[in-house]
Motif scaffolding. Sequence first.
Motif, PDB file in Angstrom:
ATOM      1  N   LEU B   3       0.795  -1.229   0.000  1.00 17.80           N
ATOM      2  CA  LEU B   3       0.000   0.000   0.000  1.00 17.80           C
ATOM      3  C   LEU B   3       0.832   1.286   0.000  1.00 17.80           C
ATOM      4  N   LEU B   6       1.598   2.063  -3.444  1.00 15.71           N
ATOM      5  CA  LEU B   6       0.440   2.584  -4.176  1.00 15.71           C
ATOM      6  C   LEU B   6       0.229   4.061  -3.834  1.00 15.71           C
ATOM      7  N   ILE B   9       2.482   6.030  -5.983  1.00 16.86           N
ATOM      8  CA  ILE B   9       1.966   6.087  -7.358  1.00 16.86           C
ATOM      9  C   ILE B   9       0.795   7.070  -7.427  1.00 16.86           C
ATOM     10  N   LEU B  18      -5.480   9.804 -12.397  1.00 16.74           N
ATOM     11  CA  LEU B  18      -5.512   8.436 -11.864  1.00 16.74           C
ATOM     12  C   LEU B  18      -6.302   8.403 -10.552  1.00 16.74           C
ATOM     13  N   VAL B  20      -7.170   5.889  -7.311  1.00 16.12           N
ATOM     14  CA  VAL B  20      -6.723   4.654  -6.654  1.00 16.12           C
ATOM     15  C   VAL B  20      -7.756   4.244  -5.614  1.00 16.12           C
ATOM     16  N   LEU B  92       3.790  -1.845 -13.172  1.00 13.37           N
ATOM     17  CA  LEU B  92       2.481  -1.254 -12.933  1.00 13.37           C
ATOM     18  C   LEU B  92       2.451   0.187 -13.438  1.00 13.37           C
ATOM     19  N   ILE B  96       0.161   2.023 -16.235  1.00 14.93           N
ATOM     20  CA  ILE B  96      -0.648   3.206 -15.896  1.00 14.93           C
ATOM     21  C   ILE B  96      -0.393   4.313 -16.915  1.00 14.93           C
TER      22      ILE B  96
END
Lengths: 335, 102
Positions: B3, B6, B9, B18, B20, B92, B96
């Motif tokens: 996490l 993430l 990101i 984006l 999430v 990833l 993206i």
Amino acid sequence: MRDLSVALSCCVLLVVAGGCGGRGSDVKRAYEEMDAAYEKGETAEAKVRVVKEFLARFPDSEFTVEAAETAAYHLGEELARPAEADVLLQELTDRVRSNDVRRGLAFARLPLLAKLGRPAELRALAARLEETGPLSYSEASTLGDAAIEGGAWDLALTAYERALTFLTPDAVTVEFEKSKLSEERIQRLTRRRQADALAGKGWALANLARRDEALSVFAAAREVDEVLYTGNTQSATGSYRGRTLLAAGRLDEALEALAPEALFGGDAQTRDAFRAAYVARHDGKDGFEAFSWATRERLARSCEDFTLADYGATPRTFSAVRRGEVALLTFWFPT
Amino acid sequence: MELPRLEKIWQKYRDKGLVVVAIERSRDRDRAQKLIAEKGLTFMLLENGEGDAEVVRRVFKVGTFPTSFLIDRNGRVMFAHVGFREGDEERLEEEILTLLHG
């Protein structure tokens, strides 16, 4: 192999939840402290350090195998230092009295020996383990995975055949008696394990030049495998089957079999095989990117909408959160 | 622990379009909330309600954690990622970027 990290974290969680009593309370406290420090560890190096410190203090406890597997995973897989991991496991084995723990440590060594390219030792250790007691499902599956990695195909074949003997819902129910899984979970788990073991068995057969048998085993694997939203399967069936078809020169079938994994998240070997099948089929790599994208568009499925609450108990509908933007959706499990 | 990666990101691409969303699978609410606070996570976190989560799991067929999906602007699932290892975030991120620019 790809979900090893998850399997490990789940093991750790189950051990904590299972608890232990008696003289183990010091060990348990130390284990929980180690677990907390492990979670905080930002790098694989830091994680390995806390696990090793725990093992140095308590080399022989009910947490030894899980801790050793965790250290071996980070050292062997992430940090690419399998030799160091193997030395750690051997030194631990010398300090342990319990036969169960020694057996667990021996199984943790199998993938390391495979990675180190020491198939003779892998075979010898596997034979010793067979002598000391019959393999359980997870032992057989660990051996099968290691044998595949080490290219010991005959050993992989017998290991997965052994794993398949456990895969009745009754056997899985008995194994998970304490966890009180629902019938549906047990059925899913059984199918998942069947798919994994069949995929491994098929790949072993394919590499033993028994291609037709391999393809019929893959067909059986596809019957029980679960397909993710993207067409990926949960087991390695798609990749192994596609690579077998590629080797057989059945290029269109290979492309079709490899596409979901290669285009929606599979490993580098699958992507390489997909490209190789395309190059062979089209006599060159011209148009590969366009073909890949078109195939991806053809296979992609729409995301079904859902509503779940956030931590303030406000219901959130995914389509409303996403608002037509690109979304990264993660399912996680606190460990 | 995936996490925090993430979160990085999300911070990097939130202004570029984006979103999430993380769905917690366990029923250990306290542990999940403690982790969320400790790691300072700011993206959308949804809780496992027993009935709903079963629907989500059945729909997405997730049997391994973590599993991540990338959804494009047309609402199609364009990428799946099972498990998380050191270095996976690069792949990833690449995917993206493809979807953000696509």
